[in-house]
Design an enzyme around this catalytic site. Structure first.
Site, PDB file in Angstrom:
ATOM      1  N   HIS A  42      -3.262   7.984   2.396  1.00 55.32           N
ATOM      2  CA  HIS A  42      -3.479   6.565   2.099  1.00 55.32           C
ATOM      3  C   HIS A  42      -4.863   6.319   2.434  1.00 55.32           C
ATOM      4  O   HIS A  42      -5.140   6.556   3.764  1.00 55.32           O
ATOM      5  CB  HIS A  42      -2.488   5.595   2.518  1.00 55.32           C
ATOM      6  CG  HIS A  42      -3.023   4.197   2.335  1.00 55.32           C
ATOM      7  ND1 HIS A  42      -3.421   3.698   1.094  1.00 55.32           N
ATOM      8  CD2 HIS A  42      -2.785   2.860   3.154  1.00 55.32           C
ATOM      9  CE1 HIS A  42      -3.659   2.337   1.103  1.00 55.32           C
ATOM     10  NE2 HIS A  42      -3.328   1.988   2.214  1.00 55.32           N
ATOM     11  N   CYS A  74       0.819  -1.132   0.049  1.00 56.87           N
ATOM     12  CA  CYS A  74       0.047   0.054  -0.161  1.00 56.87           C
ATOM     13  C   CYS A  74       0.739   1.229   0.046  1.00 56.87           C
ATOM     14  O   CYS A  74       0.484   2.310  -0.184  1.00 56.87           O
ATOM     15  CB  CYS A  74      -0.940   0.003   1.229  1.00 56.87           C
ATOM     16  SG  CYS A  74      -2.381  -1.360   1.071  1.00 56.87           S
ATOM     17  N   ASN A 103     -10.017   0.807   0.070  1.00 59.58           N
ATOM     18  CA  ASN A 103      -8.483   0.704   0.029  1.00 59.58           C
ATOM     19  C   ASN A 103      -8.002   0.197  -1.288  1.00 59.58           C
ATOM     20  O   ASN A 103      -7.998  -1.066  -1.427  1.00 59.58           O
ATOM     21  CB  ASN A 103      -8.225   0.065   1.295  1.00 59.58           C
ATOM     22  CG  ASN A 103      -6.690  -0.067   1.382  1.00 59.58           C
ATOM     23  OD1 ASN A 103      -5.808   0.227   0.454  1.00 59.58           O
ATOM     24  ND2 ASN A 103      -6.260  -0.560   2.572  1.00 59.58           N
TER      25      ASN A 103
END
Ligand code: UT7
Length: 323
Positions: A250, A114, A280
């Site tokens: 994020h 990520c 996400n």
């Protein structure tokens, strides 16, 4: 004169298919209320069966090139962040290079889960600052749906698909101020996709190639390290919290986003949040949010933006830039 890298243009792409929380209620033991309250996600996009991370990356890249008025000849570096690549090799960056009709320049993938986009952004920034590239295509593209176990409620309600791109170019004006990359492999077991390359395909997978996450433990380290990382970025530039115009975090969990914003004492209206609609999207989440807020006019030229991300590895980092 010092050469900086500035964000010349941005682009993004989301697959058409919307998956709502209600649809997830039919797959696992969960509720729309739980997902909204614990993650802030209402819906997410899922790639079509014939769409790959390469296809998503191509659309995001073309959008960024179009916005900047750039052609294939203008790009001399491609850095693509993904943990769901098209193939083991060639890299998705090389496959994208071919799709875009770009020849000869360096092209490679960055794998930092990520945090991948922040790593790619930091890498491209270093190439430009050192004179090794003049205009870099930096991409985060993911089809996380391919590594989701759709029977695991602790992950399938969170992760999603999408792609975002940024074109960084050399300038003598202010641009990227600093990037800060960190990792600690001691946390490797808390968030992972076990198996794959070394498994015996003929015998079937010993370990299913699906994501596993100890969410609560990841959460705590993410809040701690992201808080440190954004403060590190400010300190490196001798800047105060109130000099940050926009936080582009994020999009992992609304509670993590709010915790970092609180640490920066940033009011909610200066935090770009896309998690409710995007979920996400791993390495794609920061460039997706950045593109959205640049295109709708929230982020203006000359403003200071702070990017941050955290993910498997663990790997995490931040970047401070003048847009
Ligand atoms: O992007 C890369 C990095 N990833 C992250 O940053 C993700 C970090 N972690 C998180 O976002 C959160 O930890 C989650 C959203 C994954 C989970 O939220 P949580 O508040 O940490 O929940 P929990 O794991 O502590 O679980 C609380 C309860 C448990 O039930 P019991 O044991 O209290 O009865 C879980 O089984 O919630 C249960 N639960 C669910 N209930 C309904 C877990 N997932 C679900 C679900 N629906 N989808």
């Amino acid at each position: 004169m010092i050469t900086n890298a500035r964000i010349a243009s941005t682009g993004s792409y989301l697959p058409e298919r919307v998956m709502t929380n209600s649809e997830l209620e039919t797959l696992v033991d969960t509720t729309d209320d739980w997902i909204m309250a614990r993650t802030g996600i209402r819906e997410r996009r899922i790639a079509a069966p014939d769409q790959s991370s390469l296809d998503l990356a191509e659309q995001a890249a073309l959008a960024a090139m179009k916005q900047g008025g750039f052609t294939a000849d203008d790009i001399d570096l491609i850095v693509l962040a993904t943990c769901t690549p098209e193939k083991v090799f060639p890299s998705t960056a090389c496959l994208l290079q071919e799709r875009l009709g770009i020849h000869g320049c360096a092209a490679f993938d960055v794998q930092a889960a990520c945090a991948g986009f922040i790593y790619a952004f930091g890498t491209a920034n270093s190439f430009i600052r050192s004179g090794m590239a003049k205009r870099a295509l930096v991409i985060g593209s993911e089809t996380m749906s391919r590594v989701i176990d759709w029977t695991d409620r602790s992950t399938c309600v969170i992760f999603a698909d999408g792609a975002g791109a940024v074109i960084l170019e050399a300038t003598e004006e202010p641009g990227v101020l600093s990037t800060h990359l960190h990792a600690d492999g001691a946390y490797k077991d808390l968030l992972e996709v076990p198996g794959w390359v070394s498994d015996d395909y003929d015998q079937g997978y010993e370990t299913a190639p699906y994501m596993k996450m100890k969410g609560n433990e990841v959460f705590k380290v993410a809040v701690r390290e992201l808080g440190r990382s954004v403060e590190e970025a400010l300190a490196a530039n001798d800047m105060e919290r109130d000099q940050v115009d926009w936080l582009i975090p994020h999009q992992a969990n609304i509670r993590i986003i709010n915790a970092v914003a609180k640490r920066l004492q940033l009011p909610e209206e200066r935090v770009v949040k896309t998690i409710e609609r995007h979920g996400n999207t791993s390495a794609a989440s920061v460039p997706l949010a950045l593109d959205e807020a640049c295109r709708d006019g929230r982020i203006q030229r000359g403003q200071v933006i702070l990017l941050e991300a955290f993910g498997g590895g663990f790997a995490w980092g931040s970047a401070l830039a003048v847009y």
